[in-house]
Structure formats: structure tokens, C-alpha cells
Design an enzyme around this catalytic site. Structure first.
Site, PDB file in Angstrom:
ATOM      1  N   ASP A  88       0.855  -1.181   0.000  1.00 25.60           N
ATOM      2  CA  ASP A  88       0.000   0.000   0.000  1.00 25.60           C
ATOM      3  C   ASP A  88       0.892   1.232   0.000  1.00 25.60           C
ATOM      4  O   ASP A  88       2.042   1.188   0.459  1.00 25.60           O
ATOM      5  CB  ASP A  88      -0.911   0.024   1.228  1.00 25.60           C
ATOM      6  CG  ASP A  88      -1.936   1.153   1.155  1.00 25.60           C
ATOM      7  OD1 ASP A  88      -2.795   1.121   0.256  1.00 25.60           O
ATOM      8  OD2 ASP A  88      -1.868   2.080   1.976  1.00 25.60           O
ATOM      9  N   GLU A  90       0.774   5.745   0.483  1.00 24.85           N
ATOM     10  CA  GLU A  90       0.081   7.006   0.753  1.00 24.85           C
ATOM     11  C   GLU A  90       0.740   8.067  -0.116  1.00 24.85           C
ATOM     12  O   GLU A  90       1.933   7.990  -0.413  1.00 24.85           O
ATOM     13  CB  GLU A  90       0.160   7.377   2.223  1.00 24.85           C
ATOM     14  CG  GLU A  90      -0.498   6.371   3.160  1.00 24.85           C
ATOM     15  CD  GLU A  90      -1.965   6.130   2.891  1.00 24.85           C
ATOM     16  OE1 GLU A  90      -2.641   7.089   2.461  1.00 24.85           O
ATOM     17  OE2 GLU A  90      -2.442   5.008   3.098  1.00 24.85           O
ATOM     18  N   HIS A 241      -5.891   4.652   6.316  1.00 22.98           N
ATOM     19  CA  HIS A 241      -5.207   5.577   5.403  1.00 22.98           C
ATOM     20  C   HIS A 241      -3.760   5.813   5.821  1.00 22.98           C
ATOM     21  O   HIS A 241      -3.195   6.878   5.547  1.00 22.98           O
ATOM     22  CB  HIS A 241      -5.963   6.909   5.282  1.00 22.98           C
ATOM     23  CG  HIS A 241      -7.346   6.759   4.752  1.00 22.98           C
ATOM     24  ND1 HIS A 241      -7.616   6.266   3.495  1.00 22.98           N
ATOM     25  CD2 HIS A 241      -8.551   7.018   5.321  1.00 22.98           C
ATOM     26  CE1 HIS A 241      -8.921   6.246   3.302  1.00 22.98           C
ATOM     27  NE2 HIS A 241      -9.517   6.679   4.389  1.00 22.98           N
ATOM     28  N   ASP A 246      -3.164  -0.433   6.519  1.00 22.92           N
ATOM     29  CA  ASP A 246      -3.971  -0.871   5.384  1.00 22.92           C
ATOM     30  C   ASP A 246      -3.442  -2.179   4.790  1.00 22.92           C
ATOM     31  O   ASP A 246      -4.214  -3.027   4.329  1.00 22.92           O
ATOM     32  CB  ASP A 246      -4.008   0.220   4.308  1.00 22.92           C
ATOM     33  CG  ASP A 246      -4.929   1.372   4.679  1.00 22.92           C
ATOM     34  OD1 ASP A 246      -5.609   1.277   5.724  1.00 22.92           O
ATOM     35  OD2 ASP A 246      -4.962   2.374   3.940  1.00 22.92           O
TER      36      ASP A 246
END
Length: 282
Positions: A88, A90, A241, A246
Site C-alpha cells: 500500500d 500514501e 489511510h 492498510d
């Protein structure tokens, strides 16, 4: 137990087992420009490697399953067709052409020592307030000299993945909304570094899998990670988030989805695409 390593120590530990020629061949980097130890002399970065419970026995006396590998029940560790990495990111915003990655995390589903990798990334630009509000990653947190840029992280990431990769087997990356978000961002960062994604890296979008399952399971509502976690009773530690929470959530949700679709590891591979196939939708 978490093992926090300074970036230089992590780099040296990984490179001691991964020849520099691998990094040059697969990343297209100049050894003199990026891999020379002196080039990092005044920059101290922090990156995390974490040892967590393994799905399989690490020795004859212990077997601590962190996540039930439902779709792998008929597949032995040695017969698995790929190394599966859940990841994942960000970012500073939604569009990969205009924004940058600010956090990266992954987990190797085979488990064992150092099976996760996570780091903040210096984007070299401000983090918009709307992004910071969502992921709690501010400009002040990442735009610092002790936070590595993606070009600093990339050779370490390549070497780390190689250290987890089964000989002769591809790497299967899995992310939620990978096709429209994670993969285009990662591809853009590789291109900014004039680097090529290894040819044996494949990708699966778990959101696409969830959409397929929803057609046959009317009890599934929204398909975001939070809603799927609530549906399957999967909880994650840490705020949503953020990259690693995540990742951990998806590690719990993915076996549920693949079980619902009756996917084996081989059939999961049939859902995979090559990295540059995602260029068509980016």
C-alpha cells in the site's frame, strides 16, 4: 517484535547478500551516483523491517499462524507459483502525474523474519492539507533531510524484494485499487528514477476481485477496505489511510475474498497483469 534499522544499516545488511550488479541491472542505476556509501554519509534515514508471525513452521516446535491462508490450503510452500507481497502507498494527492508517494509499506505473505518493509518518503514538495487530513502525514513529517526520497528507497526496495523472492518464481504484488491508484503511482516513481520495473513483477487488484465476488454474494456492501474489514470481521491495528495498517487489513481480507471466489494460488496468478499493462488505464 519490531526491528528498527537506520537506513544505512538496512542498506548494508541487504546489499551484503545482494550483489551491486543486480541493482544496476534491474534498476538502471549508476553505482557511482546512487550506491556509493559516501553518497549517504551525511543523511541518516529510518526504515522499518518487522518480524511477525509466520503462516508456516519456522522450526519443528513452533507454528504461529498470523493469518489463515485459506486459499493456499492445497498448495505447499514449495509449490506456490509466486512470492506474494501485499502493499500500500500514501500520496500527496489522487493523480499520479501530479503527485508523489509519501509512504510505502509491504508484507510478504510467506511470513517469517523481516517479512514487512515500510518507510516514509520525502516527496520534495508540500503535502496538501486535504491529503494530510486523510492520512495524518504532514509536510513537516516527510519534508526533512532524514526522510529518504524515492530514489534513495528504490535500490533498497529492489534488493529487499529479491531477498524474499523464491528462486525462479515471479513476484505477485497485491493492492486494493492497484489498477487505478497504487500501480500508476509506483510506475511513475520508477520512471522519475529512469528505472525499469523487473519483468517478473506481476500485479493483482484486490478491488477487482471484490467486485467479482459481490456479484455472487449479495451480503457484501461497499468495497473499500474499511467496509470489507467490517463485513469479514477483520480488524487492523493503527489508523486507516496509513500504509502499514492498510496492508495488514488487506492481509486479513484477501484470504476471505479468494476463498469466496474459490481461487487457488494458480488461479490467483491467472488474474495477474504485468506492470506496464496498467499504463493502459493510468
Amino acid at each position: 517484535m519490531s526491528l528498527v534499522l537506520r537506513f544505512n544499516l538496512l542498506r548494508n545488511n541487504i546489499w551484503s547478500s545482494c550483489p551491486v550488479r543486480f541493482l544496476k541491472q534491474h534498476a538502471g542505476f549508476s553505482y557511482e551516483k546512487l550506491l556509493q556509501p559516501g553518497s549517504y554519509e551525511k543523511r541518516h534515514f529510518t526504515t522499518k523491517l518487522t518480524e511477525t508471525a509466520s503462516w508456516h513452521k519456522t522450526d519443528s516446535d513452533s507454528c504461529i499462524p498470523a493469518i489463515s491462508p485459506l486459499w493456499l490450503q492445497q498448495t505447499s510452500e514449495h509449490d506456490q507459483p509466486a512470492t506474494i507481497l501485499v502493499f500500500d502507498i500514501e500520496t500527496t494527492g489522487f493523480l499520479h502525474a501530479d503527485h508523489r508517494i509519501i509512504e510505502f509499506a509491504l508484507r510478504d505473505l510467506s511470513g517469517g523474519k523481516n517479512c514487512t518493509f515500510e518507510t516514509l518518503i520525502n516527496p520534495g514538495r508540500n503535502v496538501p492539507s486535504y491529503a494530510a487530513e486523510a492520512n495524518k502525514i504532514t509536510t513537516e513529517l516527510v519534508c526533512r533531510p532524514d526522510v529518504p526520497r524515492f530514489s534513495d528507497v528504490l535500490p533498497i526496495l529492489l534488493a529487499y524484494v529479491q531477498s524474499r523472492q523464491a528462486p525462479g518464481k515471479p513476484v505477485l504484488w497485491v493492492a486494493h485499487n492497484a489498477k487505478k491508484f497504487d500501480v500508476p503511482f509506483v510506475m511513475q516513481e520508477f520512471e522519475r528514477c529512469s528505472a525499469q520495473v523487473p519483468a517478473d513483477w506481476l500485479f493483482v487488484d484486490s478491488l477487482c476481485l471484490a467486485r467479482k465476488l459481490k456479484k455472487s454474494d449479495g451480503n457484501i456492501g461497499l468495497l473499500n477496505l474499511k467496509a470489507l474489514g467490517e463485513h469479514y470481521g477483520v480488524s487492523s491495528e493503527g489508523p486507516s489511510h496509513r500504509a502499514m495498517p492498510d496492508v495488514q487489513a488487506l492481509c486479513g481480507i484477501l484470504p476471505k475474498i479468494t476463498l469466496g471466489l474459490k481461487l487457488t494460488c494458480d488461479s490467483l496468478m491467472s488474474e495477474a497483469s504485468k506492470f506496464y499493462d496498467f499504463r493502459k488505464v493510468s
